[in-house]
Scaffold this active site. Structure first.
Site, PDB file in Angstrom:
ATOM      1  N   HIS A 200      92.653  21.023  40.792  1.00 25.37           N
ATOM      2  CA  HIS A 200      93.247  20.936  39.454  1.00 25.37           C
ATOM      3  C   HIS A 200      92.625  21.947  38.486  1.00 25.37           C
ATOM      4  O   HIS A 200      93.223  22.287  37.472  1.00 25.37           O
ATOM      5  CB  HIS A 200      93.112  19.517  38.903  1.00 25.37           C
ATOM      6  CG  HIS A 200      94.081  18.560  39.531  1.00 25.37           C
ATOM      7  ND1 HIS A 200      94.319  17.295  39.051  1.00 25.37           N
ATOM      8  CD2 HIS A 200      94.892  18.687  40.611  1.00 25.37           C
ATOM      9  CE1 HIS A 200      95.228  16.680  39.810  1.00 25.37           C
ATOM     10  NE2 HIS A 200      95.580  17.512  40.774  1.00 25.37           N
ATOM     11  N   ASP A 201      91.436  22.428  38.807  1.00 20.85           N
ATOM     12  CA  ASP A 201      90.796  23.444  37.978  1.00 20.85           C
ATOM     13  C   ASP A 201      91.475  24.800  38.157  1.00 20.85           C
ATOM     14  O   ASP A 201      91.500  25.622  37.243  1.00 20.85           O
ATOM     15  CB  ASP A 201      89.305  23.538  38.385  1.00 20.85           C
ATOM     16  CG  ASP A 201      88.463  24.361  37.425  1.00 20.85           C
ATOM     17  OD1 ASP A 201      89.021  25.132  36.633  1.00 20.85           O
ATOM     18  OD2 ASP A 201      87.232  24.232  37.475  1.00 20.85           O
ATOM     19  N   PHE A 272      90.440  30.913  37.742  1.00 15.28           N
ATOM     20  CA  PHE A 272      88.987  30.814  37.943  1.00 15.28           C
ATOM     21  C   PHE A 272      88.509  29.362  38.006  1.00 15.28           C
ATOM     22  O   PHE A 272      89.127  28.477  37.424  1.00 15.28           O
ATOM     23  CB  PHE A 272      88.246  31.518  36.797  1.00 15.28           C
ATOM     24  CG  PHE A 272      88.665  32.938  36.625  1.00 15.28           C
ATOM     25  CD1 PHE A 272      88.190  33.924  37.483  1.00 15.28           C
ATOM     26  CD2 PHE A 272      89.572  33.302  35.641  1.00 15.28           C
ATOM     27  CE1 PHE A 272      88.603  35.249  37.349  1.00 15.28           C
ATOM     28  CE2 PHE A 272      89.997  34.617  35.496  1.00 15.28           C
ATOM     29  CZ  PHE A 272      89.508  35.596  36.362  1.00 15.28           C
ATOM     30  N   ASP A 274      86.604  27.382  36.251  1.00 15.44           N
ATOM     31  CA  ASP A 274      86.027  27.511  34.913  1.00 15.44           C
ATOM     32  C   ASP A 274      86.097  26.189  34.148  1.00 15.44           C
ATOM     33  O   ASP A 274      86.122  26.176  32.919  1.00 15.44           O
ATOM     34  CB  ASP A 274      86.756  28.612  34.125  1.00 15.44           C
ATOM     35  CG  ASP A 274      88.270  28.359  34.046  1.00 15.44           C
ATOM     36  OD1 ASP A 274      88.723  27.312  34.571  1.00 15.44           O
ATOM     37  OD2 ASP A 274      88.997  29.191  33.471  1.00 15.44           O
ATOM     38  N   SER A 276      88.502  24.210  33.654  1.00 19.26           N
ATOM     39  CA  SER A 276      89.646  24.056  32.743  1.00 19.26           C
ATOM     40  C   SER A 276      90.158  22.615  32.753  1.00 19.26           C
ATOM     41  O   SER A 276      90.847  22.190  31.830  1.00 19.26           O
ATOM     42  CB  SER A 276      90.769  25.036  33.098  1.00 19.26           C
ATOM     43  OG  SER A 276      91.125  24.925  34.448  1.00 19.26           O
ATOM     44  N   ARG A 341      97.053  16.266  34.340  1.00 20.76           N
ATOM     45  CA  ARG A 341      97.136  15.337  35.479  1.00 20.76           C
ATOM     46  C   ARG A 341      95.988  14.332  35.498  1.00 20.76           C
ATOM     47  O   ARG A 341      95.789  13.625  36.489  1.00 20.76           O
ATOM     48  CB  ARG A 341      97.139  16.148  36.783  1.00 20.76           C
ATOM     49  CG  ARG A 341      98.351  17.040  36.914  1.00 20.76           C
ATOM     50  CD  ARG A 341      98.150  18.149  37.931  1.00 20.76           C
ATOM     51  NE  ARG A 341      97.200  19.160  37.484  1.00 20.76           N
ATOM     52  CZ  ARG A 341      96.933  20.280  38.139  1.00 20.76           C
ATOM     53  NH1 ARG A 341      97.560  20.526  39.269  1.00 20.76           N
ATOM     54  NH2 ARG A 341      96.059  21.152  37.671  1.00 20.76           N
ATOM     55  N   GLU A 344      96.453  10.822  36.924  1.00 13.05           N
ATOM     56  CA  GLU A 344      97.209  10.661  38.167  1.00 13.05           C
ATOM     57  C   GLU A 344      96.615   9.575  39.068  1.00 13.05           C
ATOM     58  O   GLU A 344      97.303   8.729  39.578  1.00 13.05           O
ATOM     59  CB  GLU A 344      97.284  12.007  38.905  1.00 13.05           C
ATOM     60  CG  GLU A 344      98.331  12.020  39.971  1.00 13.05           C
ATOM     61  CD  GLU A 344      97.746  12.242  41.343  1.00 13.05           C
ATOM     62  OE1 GLU A 344      98.368  12.958  42.096  1.00 13.05           O
ATOM     63  OE2 GLU A 344      96.679  11.685  41.670  1.00 13.05           O
ATOM     64  N   HIS A 437      95.766  15.738  51.068  1.00 11.96           N
ATOM     65  CA  HIS A 437      96.610  14.541  51.080  1.00 11.96           C
ATOM     66  C   HIS A 437      96.421  13.739  52.361  1.00 11.96           C
ATOM     67  O   HIS A 437      96.653  12.543  52.381  1.00 11.96           O
ATOM     68  CB  HIS A 437      98.093  14.936  50.938  1.00 11.96           C
ATOM     69  CG  HIS A 437      98.405  15.560  49.608  1.00 11.96           C
ATOM     70  ND1 HIS A 437      99.545  16.298  49.371  1.00 11.96           N
ATOM     71  CD2 HIS A 437      97.718  15.570  48.432  1.00 11.96           C
ATOM     72  CE1 HIS A 437      99.550  16.722  48.104  1.00 11.96           C
ATOM     73  NE2 HIS A 437      98.447  16.307  47.522  1.00 11.96           N
TER      74      HIS A 437
END
Length: 694
Positions: A200-201, A272, A274, A276, A341, A344, A437
Site C-alpha cells: 500500500h506504500d 518509493f 516513503d 505514504s 485503504r 480494509e 492473497h
C-alpha cells in the site's frame, strides 16, 4: 475536434456526478453492496481525481471521433493514426492531459523528500511520483492494440484458443475451503500483513471514476462496456443467481498517455517506500492529516476515542461513512490516514495506528532534544526516521524471508544511488505482489495479555472484519489484534490450497449481498491492465517457456495441475499471470515461485537503487544515526507504541508464547541522541573540515 472534446467533457462529468450521487443515495438508504466497499477503498481523490478525469476526457474524445468519422470495424488502424501532431496537441491541452508533459521545477537544494515523490530524481523529476502511469516492462497486450481487455469479445482466439472465464479458473484452481488450510510452519501472520503494508506504500490503482454510474448497469448487464468489464459465471457455478448474472467489475482508472494513446493505468501513490501510508502521496492529503491546531509537527489523532489512553487514527469527516454500515448501532465511521485503504482489514488498521503513534512519539522525543526546532522540522525529521524504519524492516527482515536464497541474486548489496534507475512501480508488479492473497487466513483472532483468546471476540470470520473499524474501538483496541498476528501462523501457499473460501466467495460481504471473488478479480484485473500472458513473463525473466503438458508439468512439478491448466487455457502462453505465478512451486526456503521472485526482486532493487533519499545512501543520515537505526526492529516499534509487554525478537517468524517471548525491556530501542543538534561553534568547525576534505 473541439466539439468532440466539449461533448466528451460533458459526458464524463455527468457520469462522475451520477456515480457520486448513486453512492450517496446508497449510504443514505443504508444499502451497500460489496462493490460500494471496494469503491470506497479505491476511489480517486484530490489530484488523482483530476488526472483520471483528464484521461477519461481524452478516451471519450477518441471514441466520439471514431463514431463521427464512421470508422467501421473494417478500418484497421486507430483514430489516432488520422491525427497530426498539432491536433494531438490540441486534444492533450483541451482535456487537461498536458500536465503529463509539463516540466516540474525542482529546488536546487533539498534535504527532505517531497510528499508526491516529485524531484526525487533530479534528471527526470516525475520518476516515481504519484498520479503517473505504471511502468511497462513488456508492451501492453490489448485485444484491439489500444484499450480493450483480452477476453472482452466472446469467441476471440488467442494463440489458437479462447480465454477461459476467470471465475471458472478460480473455481477449478484457486478455491480452497476455510477448514483445511495448511499453516506455514515458519512464518507468522505478521509476514502477510507487512507485505500488504509495504504494497500500500508503493502502489494504488484507483477504480475508474465513472464506473459506478447507475446508467451503466455494471451490476446487471454482463456485456463489456468500458469501464464495466463484468465477470461472467460459468454455467455450472454454485453461486450463479440467475442465468445471466455476473459479478460486477470496474476497470482501473486510466492515465493520460498523450504520446501513444494506448491505455495505461495510473498509480495514485508515490512508488518509493516513503511511508505514504502514514503521510499521504499528495500535499492536500498530507496537510489534512496533520494536527492543525498546535503546529508542533504532530499527526492528527482521534478526538472521540482512545485505545486505553493511546492514540487512535482520526475518523473521516464525512457524515455518511460506508464503515457505519458494518454495524449501524455502533455508528463508527472509517478511519482516515495517508492511504484510503486504511480500513480494509483490521491488521492493516493496526499497523497504520502503530506508525501514526511512532511518528508522534518521535516528534515529542526530538522536541525534548532540540527545543529550538520548529514544527515543520520536527515533522520532517520524524517522517525521515519512520521512512528509514520501514525501508530497513522491509529489506533486512521481510524480503530475505520471501526470496530466501534468491535474495542476493535479485537484490545485491547496496552500492549507492543511481539516477539512471527508474524506481517506478511496474504494471506487472502491481498484480504480482498480490501473491500475498494466498497467505491470508480465513479467521481473525484476538488475544488477551496472556495470549489467550479474547472471549467472544476471538475468532471472527475474515469477511466480517472488512471496513469494520468499530471492532477496534469497541472490542479492545489494536493490542489483541497484534498479539494474534504475532502468534498465528500465516497460511502456506500450496498448489491445492490457493485462496480461502472467505476471499474466493465472500470478499466485502458485510451485508447479505453476494461477496466478490478475489482470485477472479486478480485475473480480470490483469486482463484489464493489458498484461501479456504467463510465458511472456517467463521469457522476460529468463525462465523456460513450457509449450505442452509435459514441459508444464515439469515447471509446476505437478502433472495433475498442469493438465487442469491446459484444459482451461489450451496453451501456457494464455495463462493469466497471477494464477500462473502463484501456482508455481516455491523456491527453496522462500515463499514465492521463480517467476514471482524475479518480478518482485527486480522491482525492489529498482525501488532502492533509484531512490535519492534511500536510508543507507551516504549523507542521508550521519554514521551515528545509521548505527542507532540499525539496532531496531518491528518488535521495537510495537513495544514503543502499544501496551504490549512481551514480544518475540523476530515477529516475522512463528513464535509460541511464552517460550519465544522476551520482556519489551530486553528489546533494543532507538537511541535518538545522534539527532541532537551540535552547538553552533562545533558545527561551523565541522563544516570547515568537511570543505577541506572535499
Amino acid at each position: 475536434l473541439l466539439s468532440s472534446i466539449s461533448e466528451a467533457r460533458q459526458l464524463v462529468d455527468t457520469a462522475y456526478l451520477h456515480a457520486r450521487k448513486s453512492l450517496k443515495r446508497n449510504l443514505e438508504e443504508k444499502v451497500a453492496n460489496p462493490m460500494n466497499f471496494l469503491k470506497h477503498l479505491k476511489d480517486p481523490v484530490g489530484r488523482t481525481r483530476s488526472a483520471v478525469r483528464a484521461a477519461d476526457y481524452l478516451e471519450t474524445t477518441l471514441k466520439l471521433l471514431k463514431i463521427k468519422l464512421h470508422l467501421s470495424g473494417k478500418w484497421r488502424s486507430n483514430v489516432t493514426d488520422l491525427l497530426d501532431r498539432k491536433q494531438k496537441e490540441v486534444i492533450s491541452k483541451e482535456t487537461g492531459c498536458d500536465y503529463q508533459i509539463r516540466s516540474i521545477k525542482c529546488p536546487n537544494h533539498d534535504i527532505y523528500r517531497t510528499i508526491t515523490g516529485e524531484c526525487n530524481n533530479r534528471k527526470h523529476s516525475h520518476l516515481g511520483s504519484s498520479n503517473r502511469a505504471f511502468a511497462r516492462w513488456l508492451p501492453a497486450a490489448y485485444e484491439d492494440g489500444v484499450s480493450v481487455p483480452r477476453g472482452a469479445s466472446e469467441g476471440k482466439l488467442y494463440n489458437g484458443f479462447p480465454l477461459p472465464l476467470v471465475r471458472k479458473v478460480s473455481n477449478e484452481i484457486a478455491h480452497t475451503a476455510n477448514e483445511n488450510i495448511t499453516q506455514d510452519q515458519e512464518l507468522s501472520l505478521v509476514f502477510m500483513h507487512w507485505g500488504q503494508w509495504v504494497n500500500h506504500d508503493i502502489d494504488l490503482t484507483p477504480s475508474s471514476g465513472a464506473g459506478f454510474s447507475p446508467e451503466l448497469h455494471c451490476e446487471t448487464d454482463c456485456a463489456f462496456k468500458s469501464p464495466c468489464f463484468p465477470i461472467k459465471f460459468p454455467p455450472d457455478d454454485p453461486r450463479m443467481l440467475r442465468s445471466n448474472s455476473c459479478m460486477p467489475f470496474i476497470q482501473s482508472a486510466s492515465v493520460c498517455n498523450p504520446r501513444t494513446f494506448t491505455r495505461e493505468q495510473i498509480n495514485a501513490v508515490s512508488s518509493f517506500i516513503d511511508a505514504s501510508t502514514v503521510y499521504g502521496s499528495e500535499d492536500s492529503v498530507a496537510k489534512s492529516i496533520r494536527n492543525q491546531t498546535d503546529h508542533l509537527g504532530l499527526m492528527a489523532v482521534n478526538q472521540n476515542f482512545t485505545d486505553a489512553g493511546l492514540e487512535l487514527l482520526p475518523f473521516e469527516n464525512n457524515t455518511k461513512s460506508i464503515c457505519v454500515l458494518t454495524n449501524e448501532s455502533m455508528n463508527i465511521p472509517c478511519f482516515k490516514a495517508g492511504d484510503k485503504r486504511v480500513t480494509e482489514n483490521l491488521g492493516l488498521s493496526a499497523l497504520h495506528t502503530v506508525f501514526l503513534r511512532e511518528h508522534n512519539r518521535l516528534v515529542s522525543e526530538l522536541r525534548k532534544l532540540n527545543p529550538h526546532w520548529d514544527g515543520e522540522k520536527l515533522y520532517q525529521e520524524s517522517r525521515k526516521i519512520v521512512v528509514a524504519i520501514i525501508q530497513m524492516i522491509t529489506y533486512r527482515d521481510y524480503l530475505p524471508l520471501l526470496l530466501a536464497e534468491e535474495t542476493s541474486k535479485w537484490i545485491p548489496s547496496y552500492s549507492g544511488y543511481n539516477e539512471n534507475v527508474d524506481p517506478t512501480i511496474s504494471n506487472v508488479f502491481s498484480l504480482a505482489f498480490r501473491f500475498g492473497h494466498v497467505s491470508v487466513r480465513p479467521f481473525v483472532s484476538r488475544l488477551d495479555d496472556s495470549f489467550q483468546p479474547l472471549g467472544s471476540f476471538s475468532n471472527v470470520p475474515l469477511h466480517l472484519t472488512f471496513c469494520a473499524p468499530w471492532r477496534i474501538i469497541m472490542e479492545g483496541g489494536i493490542d489483541p489484534l497484534i498479539r494474534g498476528m504475532v502468534v498465528d501462523h500465516a497460511k502456506l501457499m500450496k498448489q491445492n490450497q490457493l485462496l480461502v473460501e472467505e476471499l474466493q466467495n465472500h470478499l466485502f460481504e458485510q451485508t447479505e449481498v453476494m461477496g466478490l471473488d478475489l482470485a477472479a478479480l486478480n485475473m480480470q484485473r490483469g486482463r484489464d491492465h493489458g498484461l501479456p500472458g504467463y510465458n511472456a513473463w517467463r521469457r522476460f525473466c529468463g525462465l523456460s517457456q513450457p509449450q505442452n503438458i509435459d514441459e508444464f508439468s515439469e515447471v509446476l512439478g505437478n502433472s495433475k495441475l498442469a493438465k487442469k491448466f491446459m484444459e482451461l487455457y489450451g496453451t501456457p502462453d494464455n495463462i493469466d499471470l497471477w494464477i500462473g505465478a502463484v501456482a508455481e512451486p516455491l523456491i527453496p526456503q522462500g515463499r514465492v515461485g521463480p517467476l514471482l521472485a524475479c518480478i518482485i526482486g527486480t522491482q525492489f532493487r529498482n525501488l532502492r537503487d533509484g531512490d535519492r533519499f534511500w536510508w543507507e545512501k551516504p549523507g542521508v543520515f550521519t554514521p551515528q544515526q545509521l548505527h542507532a537505526l540499525r539496532k531496531i526492529s518491528l518488535s521495537t516499534v510495537i513495544c514503543d507504541n502499544t501496551h504490549i509487554k512481551n514480544i518475540p525478537r523476530d515477529v516475522f517468524k512463528v513464535n509460541s508464547y511464552p517460550e519465544n517471548f522476551v520482556d519489551c525491556h530486553e528489546i533494543d530501542t532507538l537511541d535518538l541522541s545522534p539527532w541532537k543538534d551540535k552547538p553552533e561553534s562545533v558545527t561551523k568547525g565541522m563544516q570547515l573540515s568537511n570543505v577541506c576534505q572535499r
